[in-house]
Design a protein around this motif. Structure first.
Motif, PDB file in Angstrom:
ATOM      1  N   MET A   1       0.822  -1.177   0.192  1.00 55.26           N
ATOM      2  CA  MET A   1      -0.114   0.095   0.139  1.00 55.26           C
ATOM      3  C   MET A   1       0.747   1.298   0.306  1.00 55.26           C
ATOM      4  SD  MET A   1      -3.172   0.911  -0.009  1.00 55.26           S
ATOM      5  CE  MET A   1      -4.281   2.000   0.248  1.00 55.26           C
ATOM      6  N   LYS A   2       1.979   1.178   0.779  1.00 54.32           N
ATOM      7  CA  LYS A   2       2.918   2.130   0.750  1.00 54.32           C
ATOM      8  C   LYS A   2       3.480   2.579  -0.585  1.00 54.32           C
ATOM      9  CE  LYS A   2       7.009   3.905   3.326  1.00 54.32           C
ATOM     10  NZ  LYS A   2       8.014   3.845   4.160  1.00 54.32           N
ATOM     11  N   GLN A   3       3.772   1.768  -1.467  1.00 56.22           N
ATOM     12  CA  GLN A   3       4.360   1.832  -2.834  1.00 56.22           C
ATOM     13  C   GLN A   3       3.133   2.679  -3.471  1.00 56.22           C
ATOM     14  OE1 GLN A   3       5.958  -1.738  -3.841  1.00 56.22           O
ATOM     15  NE2 GLN A   3       7.978  -1.415  -2.798  1.00 56.22           N
ATOM     16  N   VAL A   4       1.909   2.213  -3.308  1.00 56.53           N
ATOM     17  CA  VAL A   4       1.086   2.787  -4.433  1.00 56.53           C
ATOM     18  C   VAL A   4       0.758   4.176  -4.122  1.00 56.53           C
ATOM     19  CG1 VAL A   4      -1.372   2.530  -4.792  1.00 56.53           C
ATOM     20  CG2 VAL A   4      -0.246   0.511  -4.476  1.00 56.53           C
ATOM     21  N   LEU A   5       0.806   4.427  -2.797  1.00 53.48           N
ATOM     22  CA  LEU A   5       0.476   5.788  -2.186  1.00 53.48           C
ATOM     23  C   LEU A   5       1.718   6.708  -2.721  1.00 53.48           C
ATOM     24  CD1 LEU A   5      -0.800   5.463   1.298  1.00 53.48           C
ATOM     25  CD2 LEU A   5      -2.292   6.330  -0.624  1.00 53.48           C
ATOM     26  N   GLU A   6       3.052   6.306  -2.664  1.00 54.62           N
ATOM     27  CA  GLU A   6       4.068   7.022  -3.276  1.00 54.62           C
ATOM     28  C   GLU A   6       3.856   7.256  -4.742  1.00 54.62           C
ATOM     29  OE1 GLU A   6       7.278   4.695  -1.926  1.00 54.62           O
ATOM     30  OE2 GLU A   6       7.348   5.605   0.315  1.00 54.62           O
ATOM     31  N   LEU A   8       1.211   7.245  -6.349  1.00 52.21           N
ATOM     32  CA  LEU A   8       0.264   8.197  -6.701  1.00 52.21           C
ATOM     33  C   LEU A   8       0.764   9.653  -6.462  1.00 52.21           C
ATOM     34  CD1 LEU A   8      -2.845   6.359  -5.642  1.00 52.21           C
ATOM     35  CD2 LEU A   8      -2.194   6.813  -8.091  1.00 52.21           C
ATOM     36  N   GLY A   9       1.342   9.843  -5.170  1.00 54.47           N
ATOM     37  CA  GLY A   9       1.888  11.055  -4.989  1.00 54.47           C
ATOM     38  C   GLY A   9       3.003  11.526  -5.917  1.00 54.47           C
ATOM     39  N   ALA A  10       3.806  10.681  -6.412  1.00 54.12           N
ATOM     40  CA  ALA A  10       4.451  11.195  -7.647  1.00 54.12           C
ATOM     41  C   ALA A  10       3.926  11.899  -8.787  1.00 54.12           C
ATOM     42  CB  ALA A  10       5.664   9.788  -7.883  1.00 54.12           C
ATOM     43  N   ILE A  11       2.911  10.918  -9.157  1.00 55.10           N
ATOM     44  CA  ILE A  11       2.143  11.217 -10.537  1.00 55.10           C
ATOM     45  C   ILE A  11       1.266  12.736  -9.865  1.00 55.10           C
ATOM     46  CG2 ILE A  11       0.225  10.759 -11.906  1.00 55.10           C
ATOM     47  CD1 ILE A  11       2.565   8.946 -12.287  1.00 55.10           C
ATOM     48  N   ALA A  12       0.710  12.727  -9.006  1.00 47.64           N
ATOM     49  CA  ALA A  12       0.220  14.161  -8.720  1.00 47.64           C
ATOM     50  C   ALA A  12       0.839  15.263  -8.599  1.00 47.64           C
ATOM     51  CB  ALA A  12      -0.507  13.903  -7.308  1.00 47.64           C
ATOM     52  N   PHE A  13       2.376  14.796  -8.238  1.00 47.00           N
ATOM     53  CA  PHE A  13       3.434  16.149  -7.908  1.00 47.00           C
ATOM     54  C   PHE A  13       3.754  16.573  -9.503  1.00 47.00           C
ATOM     55  CE2 PHE A  13       7.611  17.459  -7.742  1.00 47.00           C
ATOM     56  CZ  PHE A  13       7.523  18.553  -6.906  1.00 47.00           C
ATOM     57  N   SER A  53      -0.342  15.557  -3.382  1.00 47.85           N
ATOM     58  CA  SER A  53       0.989  14.800  -3.468  1.00 47.85           C
ATOM     59  C   SER A  53       1.557  14.836  -2.217  1.00 47.85           C
ATOM     60  CB  SER A  53       1.852  15.235  -4.521  1.00 47.85           C
ATOM     61  OG  SER A  53       2.383  16.456  -4.214  1.00 47.85           O
ATOM     62  N   ILE A  54       1.638  16.183  -1.449  1.00 48.52           N
ATOM     63  CA  ILE A  54       2.508  16.250   0.007  1.00 48.52           C
ATOM     64  C   ILE A  54       1.556  15.150   0.693  1.00 48.52           C
ATOM     65  CG2 ILE A  54       3.091  17.686   1.717  1.00 48.52           C
ATOM     66  CD1 ILE A  54       3.553  19.762  -0.423  1.00 48.52           C
ATOM     67  N   ALA A  55       0.303  15.167   0.948  1.00 39.96           N
ATOM     68  CA  ALA A  55      -0.418  14.568   1.579  1.00 39.96           C
ATOM     69  C   ALA A  55      -0.351  13.236   1.443  1.00 39.96           C
ATOM     70  CB  ALA A  55      -2.040  14.869   1.538  1.00 39.96           C
ATOM     71  N   LEU A  56      -0.252  12.667   0.313  1.00 41.07           N
ATOM     72  CA  LEU A  56      -0.013  11.220  -0.233  1.00 41.07           C
ATOM     73  C   LEU A  56       1.355  10.787   0.273  1.00 41.07           C
ATOM     74  CD1 LEU A  56      -1.773  11.076  -3.582  1.00 41.07           C
ATOM     75  CD2 LEU A  56      -2.541   9.950  -1.795  1.00 41.07           C
ATOM     76  N   PHE A  57       2.429  11.612   0.168  1.00 38.42           N
ATOM     77  CA  PHE A  57       3.860  10.985   0.726  1.00 38.42           C
ATOM     78  C   PHE A  57       3.465  11.019   2.388  1.00 38.42           C
ATOM     79  CE2 PHE A  57       5.473  13.259  -3.489  1.00 38.42           C
ATOM     80  CZ  PHE A  57       5.759  12.057  -4.032  1.00 38.42           C
ATOM     81  N   ALA A  58       3.022  11.998   2.967  1.00 39.85           N
ATOM     82  CA  ALA A  58       2.919  11.840   4.555  1.00 39.85           C
ATOM     83  C   ALA A  58       2.105  10.741   4.810  1.00 39.85           C
ATOM     84  CB  ALA A  58       2.372  13.307   5.100  1.00 39.85           C
ATOM     85  N   VAL A  59       1.125  10.447   4.245  1.00 42.62           N
ATOM     86  CA  VAL A  59       0.453   9.024   4.675  1.00 42.62           C
ATOM     87  C   VAL A  59       1.219   8.089   4.220  1.00 42.62           C
ATOM     88  CG1 VAL A  59      -1.787   7.516   4.112  1.00 42.62           C
ATOM     89  CG2 VAL A  59      -1.848   9.954   4.199  1.00 42.62           C
ATOM     90  N   ALA A  60       1.816   7.918   3.215  1.00 44.81           N
ATOM     91  CA  ALA A  60       2.809   6.814   2.942  1.00 44.81           C
ATOM     92  C   ALA A  60       4.074   6.602   3.916  1.00 44.81           C
ATOM     93  CB  ALA A  60       3.114   6.908   1.353  1.00 44.81           C
ATOM     94  N   GLU A  61       4.654   7.751   4.249  1.00 40.23           N
ATOM     95  CA  GLU A  61       5.501   7.959   5.081  1.00 40.23           C
ATOM     96  C   GLU A  61       5.092   7.324   6.484  1.00 40.23           C
ATOM     97  OE1 GLU A  61       9.135   7.735   6.476  1.00 40.23           O
ATOM     98  OE2 GLU A  61       8.826   8.072   4.338  1.00 40.23           O
ATOM     99  N   SER A  62       3.609   7.518   7.058  1.00 33.08           N
ATOM    100  CA  SER A  62       3.076   7.115   8.258  1.00 33.08           C
ATOM    101  C   SER A  62       2.807   5.629   8.369  1.00 33.08           C
ATOM    102  CB  SER A  62       2.019   8.027   8.452  1.00 33.08           C
ATOM    103  OG  SER A  62       0.830   7.635   7.871  1.00 33.08           O
TER     104      SER A  62
END
Length: 66
Positions: A1-6, A8-13, A53-62
């Motif tokens: 799940m973490k890699q999917v969020l990362e 999606l965050g990269a695509i959004a960024f 994208s920042i929010a998705l990276f934060a969620v992935a990091e958590s």
């Protein structure tokens, strides 16, 4: 799940950054410019994508990696 969020965050960024580049340089790139209902709000939509994208990276990091 973490890699999917990362991912999606990269695509959004990338789409948010490309949207801002389009607005300031008038290059014909990006997805936001092709959406008719965002006509006139492209800068706001690009900034919203950058924030998303920042929010998705934060969620992935958590999330725990294992």
């Amino acid at each position: 799940m973490k890699q999917v969020l990362e991912f999606l965050g990269a695509i959004a960024f990338l789409q948010g950054a490309v949207g801002l580049i389009h607005e300031f340089t008038d290059w014909d790139i990006g997805l936001i410019q092709r959406l008719d209902f965002l006509d006139g709000y492209e800068i706001y939509a690009s900034i919203a994508q950058l924030v998303l994208s920042i929010a998705l990276f934060a969620v992935a990091e958590s999330l725990k990696s294992g």
